[in-house]
Design an enzyme around this catalytic site. Structure first.
Site, PDB file in Angstrom:
ATOM      1  N   HIS A 106      11.470   1.418  -1.384  1.00  0.00           N
ATOM      2  CA  HIS A 106      10.210   2.153  -1.605  1.00  0.00           C
ATOM      3  C   HIS A 106       9.591   2.613  -0.292  1.00  0.00           C
ATOM      4  O   HIS A 106       8.416   2.952  -0.251  1.00  0.00           O
ATOM      5  CB  HIS A 106       9.214   1.275  -2.377  1.00  0.00           C
ATOM      6  N   CYS A 117      10.287  18.923   7.576  1.00  0.00           N
ATOM      7  CA  CYS A 117      11.632  18.930   8.201  1.00  0.00           C
ATOM      8  C   CYS A 117      12.362  17.606   8.056  1.00  0.00           C
ATOM      9  O   CYS A 117      13.438  17.425   8.622  1.00  0.00           O
ATOM     10  CB  CYS A 117      11.482  19.289   9.681  1.00  0.00           C
ATOM     11  N   THR A 173       8.974 -10.406  -8.226  1.00  0.00           N
ATOM     12  CA  THR A 173       8.745  -9.073  -8.789  1.00  0.00           C
ATOM     13  C   THR A 173       8.520  -9.183 -10.292  1.00  0.00           C
ATOM     14  O   THR A 173       9.145  -9.988 -10.979  1.00  0.00           O
ATOM     15  CB  THR A 173       9.915  -8.105  -8.475  1.00  0.00           C
ATOM     16  N   ASN A 198      10.430 -16.663  -9.404  1.00  0.00           N
ATOM     17  CA  ASN A 198       9.147 -15.981  -9.552  1.00  0.00           C
ATOM     18  C   ASN A 198       8.059 -16.976  -9.932  1.00  0.00           C
ATOM     19  O   ASN A 198       8.352 -18.061 -10.447  1.00  0.00           O
ATOM     20  CB  ASN A 198       9.271 -14.880 -10.624  1.00  0.00           C
TER      21      ASN A 198
HETATM   22  N1  APR Z   1       5.295 -16.583  -5.456  1.00  0.00           N
HETATM   23  C1  APR Z   1       6.206 -15.994  -6.275  1.00  0.00           C
HETATM   24  N2  APR Z   1       5.905 -14.970  -7.121  1.00  0.00           N
HETATM   25  C2  APR Z   1       4.633 -14.530  -7.120  1.00  0.00           C
HETATM   26  C3  APR Z   1       3.627 -15.097  -6.296  1.00  0.00           C
HETATM   27  C4  APR Z   1       4.006 -16.159  -5.440  1.00  0.00           C
HETATM   28  N3  APR Z   1       3.129 -16.759  -4.632  1.00  0.00           N
HETATM   29  N4  APR Z   1       2.461 -14.441  -6.554  1.00  0.00           N
HETATM   30  C5  APR Z   1       2.730 -13.508  -7.483  1.00  0.00           C
HETATM   31  N5  APR Z   1       4.026 -13.572  -7.835  1.00  0.00           N
HETATM   32  C6  APR Z   1       4.743 -12.732  -8.810  1.00  0.00           C
HETATM   33  C7  APR Z   1       3.910 -12.329 -10.000  1.00  0.00           C
HETATM   34  O1  APR Z   1       4.035 -13.298 -11.034  1.00  0.00           O
HETATM   35  C8  APR Z   1       4.554 -11.004 -10.396  1.00  0.00           C
HETATM   36  O2  APR Z   1       5.615 -11.216 -11.316  1.00  0.00           O
HETATM   37  O3  APR Z   1       5.092 -11.539  -8.141  1.00  0.00           O
HETATM   38  C9  APR Z   1       5.141 -10.481  -9.087  1.00  0.00           C
HETATM   39  C10 APR Z   1       4.370  -9.306  -8.510  1.00  0.00           C
HETATM   40  O4  APR Z   1       4.502  -8.240  -9.431  1.00  0.00           O
HETATM   41  P1  APR Z   1       3.876  -6.820  -9.053  1.00  0.00           P
HETATM   42  O5  APR Z   1       2.490  -6.996  -8.570  1.00  0.00           O
HETATM   43  O6  APR Z   1       4.148  -5.913 -10.212  1.00  0.00           O
HETATM   44  O7  APR Z   1       4.734  -6.345  -7.778  1.00  0.00           O
HETATM   45  P2  APR Z   1       6.186  -5.718  -7.773  1.00  0.00           P
HETATM   46  O8  APR Z   1       7.033  -6.270  -8.878  1.00  0.00           O
HETATM   47  O9  APR Z   1       6.704  -5.846  -6.387  1.00  0.00           O
HETATM   48  O10 APR Z   1       5.887  -4.161  -8.071  1.00  0.00           O
HETATM   49  C11 APR Z   1       7.004  -3.291  -8.004  1.00  0.00           C
HETATM   50  O11 APR Z   1       5.525  -1.407  -8.283  1.00  0.00           O
HETATM   51  O12 APR Z   1       3.520  -0.486  -7.759  1.00  0.00           O
HETATM   52  C12 APR Z   1       4.863  -0.399  -7.505  1.00  0.00           C
HETATM   53  O13 APR Z   1       5.902   0.371  -5.569  1.00  0.00           O
HETATM   54  C13 APR Z   1       5.145  -0.682  -6.069  1.00  0.00           C
HETATM   55  O14 APR Z   1       6.960  -1.918  -5.091  1.00  0.00           O
HETATM   56  C14 APR Z   1       5.956  -1.962  -6.102  1.00  0.00           C
HETATM   57  C15 APR Z   1       6.553  -1.955  -7.489  1.00  0.00           C
END
Ligand code: APR
Length: 234
Positions: A106, A117, A173, A198
């Site tokens: 990303h 360019c 994620t 996660n």
């Molecule tokens: N340890 C492990 N996991 C965690 C923690 C932690 N301390 N805190 C939060 N999480 C988990 C949450 O439970 C959630 O499932 O991390 C995840 C974060 O999810 P999102 O906020 O949706 O982030 P992400 O999955 O990276 O989003 C993907 O979406 O907005 C776009 O481009 C942006 O790269 C991003 C993409």
């Protein structure tokens, strides 16, 4: 050595103080992503978008990698040719923890891009719509971030790694945003073992063979230690 492909998301940087997107006080609960994370939003109000990324760039520079980033760097340095890190994150905490060749699908906050360019250069802490491209001199400069509706970077390379892996691990994620959210299913279809690390089950938890839940700074170092111990015995 087992070939491991790791996908990280905002959750791995949460304990470094960088916000996630969809958690309770996540970034998308404070900002309208259509305004700050789409090409249309940037065309409408470039300085609002620059202000959003300037604030995230400042936050990122004052954040520190945590033990989860450090554990992945340790795993990678023990088996550099068999551990690939793909991140959805635009921070540089993996690199600052010592990881190399991180694939930023990303984009990254430290990068600036000329839409005219395609020249790339290190982003200043504060970017603005008045910035000119150092290569072509045009004003079509932007953060080197992949916005919604744009094609993520290095997809062919990522799918190559995914299908050739022995193990795919998703860390921090939510499994809400494609194509990254589809990587576990792609890996599984290619006969690759899948593991989710996660805080809680993600939207695609059902696709993973195994999962462990807890804060990344607890479960990632634990998992890495187990992998390194198993490699020593092998
Ligand atoms: N340890 C492990 N996991 C965690 C923690 C932690 N301390 N805190 C939060 N999480 C988990 C949450 O439970 C959630 O499932 O991390 C995840 C974060 O999810 P999102 O906020 O949706 O982030 P992400 O999955 O990276 O989003 C993907 O979406 O907005 C776009 O481009 C942006 O790269 C991003 C993409």
């Amino acid at each position: 050595m087992t070939r491991i492909v790791i996908l990280t998301g905002a959750g791995i940087s949460a304990e470094s103080g960088l916000g996630t997107f969809r958690d309770q006080d996540g970034l998308w609960t404070k900002y309208d992503l259509d305004e700050v994370a789409t090409p249309e939003g940037f065309a409408r109000n470039p300085d609002l978008v620059h202000a959003f990324y300037n604030a995230r760039r400042t936050n990122c520079r004052s954040a520190q990698p945590n033990t989860a980033h450090e554990a992945l760097a340790k795993l990678q340095s023990a088996h550099s040719d068999d551990v690939t890190i793909v991140t959805q994150n635009v921070d540089d905490l993996h690199e600052r923890a010592g990881s190399t060749d991180v694939i930023h699908m990303h984009g990254n906050l430290n990068g600036a891009l000329c839409a005219g360019c395609d020249h790339r250069w290190p982003a200043p802490l504060e970017m603005s719509s008045a910035d000119l491209c150092p290569a072509c001199g045009n004003g079509s400069t932007r953060p080197d971030i992949v916005w919604f509706g744009e094609m993520p970077y290095a997809m062919d390379e990522i799918y190559q790694h995914l299908t050739e892996a022995d193990l795919f691990v998703a860390i921090g994620t939510s499994g809400n945003v494609y194509p990254a959210a589809g990587f576990a299913a792609e890996a599984r279809a290619a006969g690759v073992e899948t593991l989710e690390l996660n805080l809680e089950p993600s939207a695609t938890a059902g696709v993973f063979d195994k999962s462990r839940h807890g804060p990344a700074t607890a479960i990632v170092p634990q998992w890495v230690a187990e992998v390194l111990r198993a490699q020593k015995k092998a």
